[in-house]
Design a protein around this motif. Structure first.
Motif, PDB file in Angstrom:
ATOM      1  N   ALA A  28       0.834  -1.170   0.076  1.00  0.00           N
ATOM      2  CA  ALA A  28      -0.052  -0.154   0.009  1.00  0.00           C
ATOM      3  C   ALA A  28       0.676   1.276  -0.008  1.00  0.00           C
ATOM      4  N   ALA A  29       0.195   2.466  -0.323  1.00  0.00           N
ATOM      5  CA  ALA A  29       1.079   3.511  -0.137  1.00  0.00           C
ATOM      6  C   ALA A  29       1.552   3.806   1.480  1.00  0.00           C
ATOM      7  N   PRO A  30       2.568   4.632   1.389  1.00  0.00           N
ATOM      8  CA  PRO A  30       3.276   5.008   2.577  1.00  0.00           C
ATOM      9  C   PRO A  30       2.181   5.592   3.512  1.00  0.00           C
ATOM     10  N   GLN A  31       2.668   5.098   4.895  1.00  0.00           N
ATOM     11  CA  GLN A  31       1.556   5.614   5.881  1.00  0.00           C
ATOM     12  C   GLN A  31       1.331   7.363   5.907  1.00  0.00           C
ATOM     13  N   GLU A  32       2.359   7.814   5.679  1.00  0.00           N
ATOM     14  CA  GLU A  32       2.262   9.394   5.769  1.00  0.00           C
ATOM     15  C   GLU A  32       1.109   9.855   4.880  1.00  0.00           C
ATOM     16  N   ALA A  33       0.655   9.096   3.930  1.00  0.00           N
ATOM     17  CA  ALA A  33      -0.754   9.471   3.298  1.00  0.00           C
ATOM     18  C   ALA A  33      -1.837   9.330   4.065  1.00  0.00           C
ATOM     19  N   ALA A  34      -1.883   8.574   5.117  1.00  0.00           N
ATOM     20  CA  ALA A  34      -2.864   8.405   6.018  1.00  0.00           C
ATOM     21  C   ALA A  34      -3.363   9.341   7.047  1.00  0.00           C
ATOM     22  N   SER A  35      -2.436  10.115   7.585  1.00  0.00           N
ATOM     23  CA  SER A  35      -2.630  11.247   8.182  1.00  0.00           C
ATOM     24  C   SER A  35      -2.022  12.478   7.679  1.00  0.00           C
ATOM     25  N   LYS A  36      -2.727  13.483   7.964  1.00  0.00           N
ATOM     26  CA  LYS A  36      -2.353  14.891   7.517  1.00  0.00           C
ATOM     27  C   LYS A  36      -1.667  15.750   8.705  1.00  0.00           C
ATOM     28  N   VAL A  37      -1.702  15.208   9.498  1.00  0.00           N
ATOM     29  CA  VAL A  37      -1.156  15.914  11.046  1.00  0.00           C
ATOM     30  C   VAL A  37       0.159  15.645  11.076  1.00  0.00           C
ATOM     31  N   TYR A  38       1.070  16.804  10.970  1.00  0.00           N
ATOM     32  CA  TYR A  38       2.416  16.631  11.177  1.00  0.00           C
ATOM     33  C   TYR A  38       2.725  16.714  12.746  1.00  0.00           C
ATOM     34  N   ARG A  39       3.389  15.566  13.499  1.00  0.00           N
ATOM     35  CA  ARG A  39       3.748  15.442  14.698  1.00  0.00           C
ATOM     36  C   ARG A  39       5.119  16.235  14.988  1.00  0.00           C
ATOM     37  N   ALA A  40       5.254  17.659  15.133  1.00  0.00           N
ATOM     38  CA  ALA A  40       6.269  18.083  15.720  1.00  0.00           C
ATOM     39  C   ALA A  40       6.809  17.809  17.069  1.00  0.00           C
ATOM     40  N   THR A  41       8.240  17.680  17.186  1.00  0.00           N
ATOM     41  CA  THR A  41       8.906  17.581  18.380  1.00  0.00           C
ATOM     42  C   THR A  41       8.347  18.596  19.073  1.00  0.00           C
ATOM     43  N   TYR A  42       8.095  18.466  20.608  1.00  0.00           N
ATOM     44  CA  TYR A  42       7.707  19.388  21.585  1.00  0.00           C
ATOM     45  C   TYR A  42       8.509  20.488  21.619  1.00  0.00           C
ATOM     46  N   PRO A  43       8.190  21.719  21.582  1.00  0.00           N
ATOM     47  CA  PRO A  43       9.099  22.763  21.546  1.00  0.00           C
ATOM     48  C   PRO A  43       9.451  22.924  23.159  1.00  0.00           C
ATOM     49  N   ARG A  44      10.691  23.224  23.334  1.00  0.00           N
ATOM     50  CA  ARG A  44      11.296  23.350  24.657  1.00  0.00           C
ATOM     51  C   ARG A  44      11.201  24.825  25.123  1.00  0.00           C
ATOM     52  N   ILE A  45      10.237  25.398  25.660  1.00  0.00           N
ATOM     53  CA  ILE A  45      10.314  26.792  26.247  1.00  0.00           C
ATOM     54  C   ILE A  45      11.129  26.787  27.603  1.00  0.00           C
ATOM     55  N   ASN A  46      10.573  25.795  28.342  1.00  0.00           N
ATOM     56  CA  ASN A  46      11.394  25.614  29.706  1.00  0.00           C
ATOM     57  C   ASN A  46      11.797  24.349  29.834  1.00  0.00           C
ATOM     58  N   ASP A  47      13.066  24.203  30.662  1.00  0.00           N
ATOM     59  CA  ASP A  47      13.644  22.791  30.851  1.00  0.00           C
ATOM     60  C   ASP A  47      13.323  22.368  32.417  1.00  0.00           C
ATOM     61  N   LEU A  48      12.912  21.228  32.505  1.00  0.00           N
ATOM     62  CA  LEU A  48      12.829  20.591  33.827  1.00  0.00           C
ATOM     63  C   LEU A  48      14.455  20.407  34.333  1.00  0.00           C
ATOM     64  N   ILE A  49      14.776  20.926  35.451  1.00  0.00           N
ATOM     65  CA  ILE A  49      15.842  20.738  36.360  1.00  0.00           C
ATOM     66  C   ILE A  49      16.038  19.652  37.408  1.00  0.00           C
ATOM     67  N   HIS A  50      15.039  19.775  38.192  1.00  0.00           N
ATOM     68  CA  HIS A  50      14.897  18.798  39.511  1.00  0.00           C
ATOM     69  C   HIS A  50      13.329  18.823  39.809  1.00  0.00           C
ATOM     70  N   THR A  51      12.955  17.470  40.191  1.00  0.00           N
ATOM     71  CA  THR A  51      11.593  17.330  40.635  1.00  0.00           C
ATOM     72  C   THR A  51      11.511  16.639  41.757  1.00  0.00           C
ATOM     73  N   LYS A  52      11.019  17.261  42.954  1.00  0.00           N
ATOM     74  CA  LYS A  52      11.069  16.686  44.151  1.00  0.00           C
ATOM     75  C   LYS A  52       9.549  16.546  44.430  1.00  0.00           C
ATOM     76  N   LEU A  53       9.371  15.173  45.165  1.00  0.00           N
ATOM     77  CA  LEU A  53       7.771  15.021  45.309  1.00  0.00           C
ATOM     78  C   LEU A  53       7.581  14.389  46.983  1.00  0.00           C
ATOM     79  N   ASP A  54       6.487  14.925  47.414  1.00  0.00           N
ATOM     80  CA  ASP A  54       6.127  14.199  48.753  1.00  0.00           C
ATOM     81  C   ASP A  54       4.842  13.867  48.810  1.00  0.00           C
ATOM     82  N   VAL A  55       4.452  12.310  48.862  1.00  0.00           N
ATOM     83  CA  VAL A  55       3.406  11.683  48.358  1.00  0.00           C
ATOM     84  C   VAL A  55       2.892  10.853  49.303  1.00  0.00           C
ATOM     85  N   ARG A  56       1.513  10.731  49.706  1.00  0.00           N
ATOM     86  CA  ARG A  56       0.905   9.855  50.643  1.00  0.00           C
ATOM     87  C   ARG A  56      -0.686   9.372  49.899  1.00  0.00           C
ATOM     88  N   PHE A  57      -0.998   8.199  50.329  1.00  0.00           N
ATOM     89  CA  PHE A  57      -2.140   7.504  49.605  1.00  0.00           C
ATOM     90  C   PHE A  57      -3.142   7.257  50.355  1.00  0.00           C
TER      91      PHE A  57
END
Length: 828
Positions: A28-57
């Motif tokens: 069949a034709a390449p998959q690109e023909a099946a979807s018209k939505v280009y999936r761009a790489t996520y733009p990096r506006i802010n960068d994570l550096i450290h994540t601290k979590l305190d959780v209970r359930f």
């Protein structure tokens, strides 16, 4: 991530019968023909550096109460805004931390993302910390999974009230693809990397596991304990994990690093049997890649009700419960059932965790490598035949998927990110790497992987960077390879035919690619066996058709195209049976022998075909012995007379339990009374597979005796033995046997459930109890819904049969239940 059981399930189902799929669909034709939505790489506006979590359930409400301190900085451009993914949460407070004080910030929340207005414009040399007080409510979250991941709510409470008999109480997380944001706000992108600290407050009787190192444990006055885990090296948010429960820990090590196995108590004695090869795998992969295992520890934990096969959380892989087994069960475990998953997830610690795919479009740099690693380990530990069998099965899984050949390996157009987790990214991608290693040679290939890993350590990578690294190592241009295999779809359909000219002493080989579209460039080896020796010719096929000529002093006994058996192609080879017989006896590789066995299986009236099959019953590789056994046409007198004594020998003494079970199965179908003692002796085996095959064979000869023998195995049965008992009871049992059948069927694996679905339906139709019949309908419905896309129509057919039988019994309640089940499975 190791895919869910579905791929193997599909292969078994489709080969077994009702839903038989064509092995190969039209190009069949390449998959690109099946979807018209280009999936761009996520733009990096802010960068994570450290994540601290305190959780209970909150086990009763199935909530997690969390406090988070997430430190970030702008990636390049100044910004006064921040967007965090946060799915289905209650946000109680949100602030920026200034001099130890929380300064509230303005934000908008749409139940999926937090749009935060920062207190000022920050530049990329300025860090800032956001504090969030929130409640995660995963059971109230409506999300979509995929073929690989059948649920996506991030945080899972398993039997939190302790009301389910024989099921432990557990909590665990699943982050891939973008579900970590269901239990902590973050930037849900593989290109993000952050260090981590998680403090979990849990009932003191439970143990915990998370990424990195357990740095502190504090006993609390209320009977809880707070464990703090720290991860000092950056990794992506989807690789964060937590697990809480009554696990037993087996302590192992690799070099000076801890290697721990967390299991349920009843499987703890078998921890070394299940996971004990892990340190050796770590050593092998470290030496092969030239990059030592990069993290401070490695743990593997087994949980209940997991939503996929396994997940490579950094330093802490999570496995589904199918990997747990006793020594007896492990006797019947062949490589693809469990050990391959352990190798797959471990390899991800390099390809996926150390260097992470920069987008889901480039998932191949994670999953294709993990898939390929299964073959690497099989070759090293169990021999070339095991590795070749494994990678060949990968290719066949790809070829059997009707729409797979329309999809590119690197996919910038797709309907949903979950769609990328498929046989193209996994099995086809693994086979592509297998070809690439063969083309470059081991030394250049692994040097290229070393360059790729070191150049992108603790960062994100994509296929272009992989190409550049391999080119740097080898000095060869690889654009042609990546263009057709990574950025194009499909595969060659290759027809091979031959002509010998005795007058000119010339052997001609005709090659034709018949697929639609352009030709694939195919470097390959052609081995010519003549005059007692083999001559290798290295050739390139660059067009849709090619004619190759070779001189030979005598007519070749065999011309073996693709002598290394590495091409990802659908081949039609016009060899004669005589040539296949020579190939089986003289060509060295697994696929050489398999091709001969397959050719012989289709021509069993021919003496040469019979000779191949009989020889293959004693093949050095157990998988080919089992293949030959399954191929035998025992209605052919000559085949049966030659094979039966060998089958008896295999059934009694083959060192591989799968081969023994296969031989017993074929002998059982002969319904020869003289075999009864052999089958009864086999019931004494330690192998559940051998016992199950023997019990089924006895059932062929004497159903009442098999029924009574089955009663004696009710207290100790697993795997194939359980399946045999259920089949006997389903076909010949009554209401008295239903409770046992029902409980075992509910706990069975997906493949067993499918294989027995028709028998369960037959039994449900015969039962006197309407309540029991409804239990059967409900069990079938749950299975049909779980694998709706793959086997929904089949299960509907079974339930329709139950409905017809219950209608004849005037059981209106069961008929109503059947209608509701059919409607649920058929619903879009």
């Amino acid at each position: 991530m190791k895919r869910n059981i579905v791929p193997g399930l599909l292969a078994g189902m489709f080969l077994a019968g009702a839903l038989l799929q064509p092995a190969v669909a039209q190009q069949a034709a390449p998959q690109e023909a099946a979807s018209k939505v280009y999936r761009a790489t996520y733009p990096r506006i802010n960068d994570l550096i450290h994540t601290k979590l305190d959780v209970r359930f909150d086990y009763k409400k199935r909530y997690m109460y969390g406090k988070e301190w997430v430190t970030l900085k702008p990636h390049f451009y100044p910004t006064d805004t921040l967007r965090l993914d946060a799915k289905g949460m209650d946000i109680k407070a949100l602030a920026v931390v200034k001099d130890g004080k929380n300064i509230p910030l303005k934000y908008k929340y749409d139940s999926l993302t937090l749009a935060i207005t920062l207190d000022k414009v920050y530049r990329n040399n300025e860090k800032y910390t956001i504090y969030i007080d929130y409640t995660s409510k995963p059971n109230e979250l409506k999300v979509k999974g995929s073929a690989a991941i059948n649920d996506a709510k991030g945080l899972y409470f398993i039997n939190p009230d302790g009301t389910e008999k024989d099921k432990p109480t557990q909590i665990w997380t699943q982050g891939e693809t973008e579900s970590s944001s269901a239990w902590f706000p973050t930037i849900e992108s593989g290109s993000q990397k952050t260090t981590e600290e998680i403090s979990m407050t849990v009932p003191a009787k439970y143990v915990t596991l998370s990424n990195g190192k357990l740095t502190a444990q504090k006993a609390n006055a209320d009977g809880t304990r707070t464990d703090t885990w720290k991860m000092d090296l950056p990794h992506s948010p989807y690789l964060f994990m937590m697990a809480v429960g009554d696990f037993k820990i087996y302590r192992d090590k690799w070099r000076d690093k801890p290697v721990d196995y967390y299991l349920e108590a009843k499987y703890a004695p078998y921890a070394k049997d299940i996971f004990g090869l892990t340190p050796e795998m770590m050593e092998f992969f470290s030496k092969t890649l030239g990059v030592d295992y990069p993290w401070n520890k490695y743990a593997q934990i087994v949980v209940r009700d997991y939503v996929s096969g396994a997940m490579e959380n950094t330093t802490a892989t999570l496995h589904g419960s199918y990997v747990q087994a006793t020594k007896r069960e492990l006797m019947d475990t062949y490589y693809g059932q469990g050990p391959s998953t352990i190798a797959h997830e471990l390899f991800h610690q390099w390809f996926g965790d150390y260097v992470t795919a920069e987008s889901w479009s480039n998932l191949t740099v994670n999953e294709s490598f993990a898939d390929f690693s299964e073959t690497l380990w099989a070759e090293y530990k169990y021999g070339k035949d095991e590795g070749a069998a494994h990678i060949h099965q990968d290719m066949m899984n790809y070829l059997r998927s009707p729409d797979a050949k329309t999809k590119n390996l690197v996919r910038f157009y797709y309907d949903d990110k979950e769609d990328v987790f498929d046989v193209v990214t996994y099995q086809k991608g693994g086979r592509i790497l297998y070809m690439l290693r063969n083309y470059l040679g081991n030394e250049a290939f692994y040097k290229g992987l070393n360059i790729y890993l070191k150049s992108n350590a603790f960062k994100a990578g994509e296929a272009h960077q992989l190409r550049l690294a391999l080119e740097e190592a080898s000095g060869l241009d690889l654009n042609w390879f990546f263009n057709q295999w990574y950025y194009g779809a499909g595969h060659p359909q290759l027809n091979i035919s031959y002509k010998w000219d005795a007058a000119t002493k010339t052997q001609t080989v005709y090659l034709a690619q018949t697929q639609a579209g352009d030709a694939f460039i195919l470097p390959m080896a052609i081995d010519i066996y003549a005059g007692g020796k083999k001559t290798r010719h290295s050739v390139w096929m660059r067009s849709k058709a090619d004619t190759l000529t070779f001189t030979s002093a005598v007519k070749p006994d065999l011309v073996n195209v693709d002598g290394d058996k590495v091409l990802l192609a659908e081949k039609k080879d016009a060899k004669s049976l005589t040539e296949f017989a020579f190939q089986y006896a003289n060509a060295p590789l697994y696929l050489d022998r398999l091709e001969a066995i397959q050719a012989a299986a289709a021509a069993q009236s021919e003496k040469e075909a019979q000779g191949i099959l009989i020889a293959a019953l004693k093949d050095k590789y157990y998988g080919l012995r089992a293949t030959a056994i399954s191929a035998l046409n025992m209605t052919n007198d000559q085949v049966r007379n030659a094979a039966q004594p060998i089958l008896v020998e295999l059934a009694q003494s083959d060192p591989n339990t799968i081969v023994r079970a296969s031989a017993i199965g074929v002998l059982g179908r002969l319904k020869a009374a003289g075999m009864m003692n052999l089958f009864k002796d086999a019931l004494k085996s330690e192998s559940y597979a051998v016992q199950g095959s023997a019990l089924s064979a006895i059932n062929q000869l004497d159903s009442p005796q098999a029924f009574q023998l089955a009663k004696g195995f009710e207290k100790d049965n697993k795997g194939a033995l359980t399946a045999a008992i259920l089949n006997i009871y389903a076909l010949n049992g009554s209401d008295a046997e239903w409770p046992f059948v029902y409980e075992q069927y509910k706990e069975a694996g997906a493949q067993v459930k499918y294989n027995l679905a028709k028998s369960i339906g037959t039994m449900a139709g015969k039962l006197n109890s309407s309540a029991y019949a409804q239990e059967a309908i409900e069990a079938l419905k749950e299975f049909g819904l779980q694998y709706k896309a793959q086997i929904g129509p089949n299960i509907v057919t079974v339930i329709e049969g139950v409905k017809a039988a219950r209608t004849q019994k005037n059981d209106t309640a069961s008929v109503t239940a059947a209608d509701a089940a059919i409607k649920a499975i058929n619903a879009k």
